[in-house]
Write a protein that holds these residues in place. Structure first.
Motif, short mmCIF file in Angstrom:
data_model
loop_
_atom_site.label_atom_id
_atom_site.label_comp_id
_atom_site.label_asym_id
_atom_site.label_seq_id
_atom_site.Cartn_x
_atom_site.Cartn_y
_atom_site.Cartn_z
N ASP A 1 -8.54 -9.03 -18.51
CA ASP A 1 -9.80 -8.52 -17.97
C ASP A 1 -10.27 -7.22 -18.62
O ASP A 1 -11.39 -6.78 -18.38
N ASP A 2 -9.42 -6.60 -19.43
CA ASP A 2 -9.73 -5.31 -20.03
C ASP A 2 -10.99 -5.38 -20.92
O ASP A 2 -11.23 -6.37 -21.61
N GLU A 3 -11.75 -4.32 -20.89
CA GLU A 3 -13.00 -4.24 -21.66
C GLU A 3 -12.75 -4.44 -23.16
O GLU A 3 -13.50 -5.14 -23.85
N HIS A 4 -11.70 -3.81 -23.69
CA HIS A 4 -11.40 -3.95 -25.11
C HIS A 4 -11.06 -5.40 -25.47
O HIS A 4 -11.57 -5.95 -26.45
N TYR A 5 -10.19 -6.03 -24.67
CA TYR A 5 -9.82 -7.41 -24.99
C TYR A 5 -10.99 -8.36 -24.81
O TYR A 5 -11.13 -9.34 -25.55
N PRO B 1 -3.26 -7.93 -31.10
CA PRO B 1 -1.94 -7.35 -30.82
C PRO B 1 -1.99 -5.94 -30.22
O PRO B 1 -1.16 -5.61 -29.37
N ALA B 2 -2.94 -5.12 -30.62
CA ALA B 2 -3.03 -3.78 -30.04
C ALA B 2 -3.38 -3.85 -28.56
O ALA B 2 -2.88 -3.06 -27.75
N SER B 3 -4.24 -4.80 -28.19
CA SER B 3 -4.58 -4.98 -26.78
C SER B 3 -3.37 -5.44 -25.98
O SER B 3 -3.12 -4.98 -24.87
N VAL B 4 -2.62 -6.37 -26.55
CA VAL B 4 -1.42 -6.87 -25.90
C VAL B 4 -0.44 -5.72 -25.67
O VAL B 4 0.07 -5.52 -24.55
N LYS B 5 -0.19 -4.96 -26.70
CA LYS B 5 0.77 -3.84 -26.63
C LYS B 5 0.33 -2.79 -25.61
O LYS B 5 1.17 -2.20 -24.91
N ALA B 6 -0.96 -2.53 -25.51
CA ALA B 6 -1.47 -1.51 -24.59
C ALA B 6 -1.12 -1.82 -23.13
O ALA B 6 -1.06 -0.91 -22.30
N PHE B 7 -0.88 -3.09 -22.82
CA PHE B 7 -0.53 -3.47 -21.45
C PHE B 7 0.94 -3.86 -21.33
O PHE B 7 1.36 -4.52 -20.38
N GLY B 8 1.74 -3.45 -22.32
CA GLY B 8 3.17 -3.69 -22.27
C GLY B 8 3.57 -5.10 -22.65
O GLY B 8 4.71 -5.51 -22.42
N GLY B 9 2.65 -5.85 -23.24
CA GLY B 9 2.93 -7.23 -23.60
C GLY B 9 3.58 -7.37 -24.96
O GLY B 9 3.57 -6.45 -25.78
N GLU B 10 4.17 -8.53 -25.17
CA GLU B 10 4.77 -8.85 -26.46
C GLU B 10 4.64 -10.34 -26.73
O GLU B 10 4.60 -11.15 -25.81
N TYR B 11 4.52 -10.67 -28.01
CA TYR B 11 4.48 -12.07 -28.42
C TYR B 11 5.91 -12.59 -28.48
O TYR B 11 6.75 -12.03 -29.17
N LEU B 12 6.18 -13.69 -27.79
CA LEU B 12 7.47 -14.36 -27.88
C LEU B 12 7.38 -15.55 -28.83
O LEU B 12 8.35 -15.90 -29.49
#
Length: 101
Positions: free
Chosen positions: A71-75, A26-37
């Protein structure tokens, strides 16, 4: 600009191991402006042969942001936590439509 959506289907076979992935994803998702629907929950197949065990749907501000998240290194490191925790994990990235609501 159209949203980017990640559609995910999976079958979790080792819930304890999968918890490691869900603790960090979830932190990775949030870092790119994403959200779980959608993140699990009740579902049923209305047509066709598709029988996913679990479904998730994530929305990002754009297709490009969703791809950058993936593609992010953290994810990339976080994805390693689900290795061996699922029978399958399918993910597809699709671009939403730009239409007035």
């Amino acid at each position: 600009m159209a949203y980017g959506y990640l559609i995910v289907t999976m079958n979790i076979t080792d819930p304890e191991r999968y918890k490691q992935y869900m603790a960090e994803a979830p932190a990775s998702v949030k870092a790119f402006g994403g959200e779980y629907l959608v993140r699990g929950g009740k579902h049923e197949t209305l047509e066709g042969d598709w029988q996913p065990h679990r479904v998730a749907l994530l929305r990002f501000p754009s297709y490009e942001k969703a791809k950058a998240f993936y593609d992010d290194e953290h994810y990339t490191r976080v994805r390693g936590h689900r290795a061996g925790a699922t029978e399958y994990f399918n993910m597809v990235l699709v671009e939403g439509v730009e239409a007035p609501i």
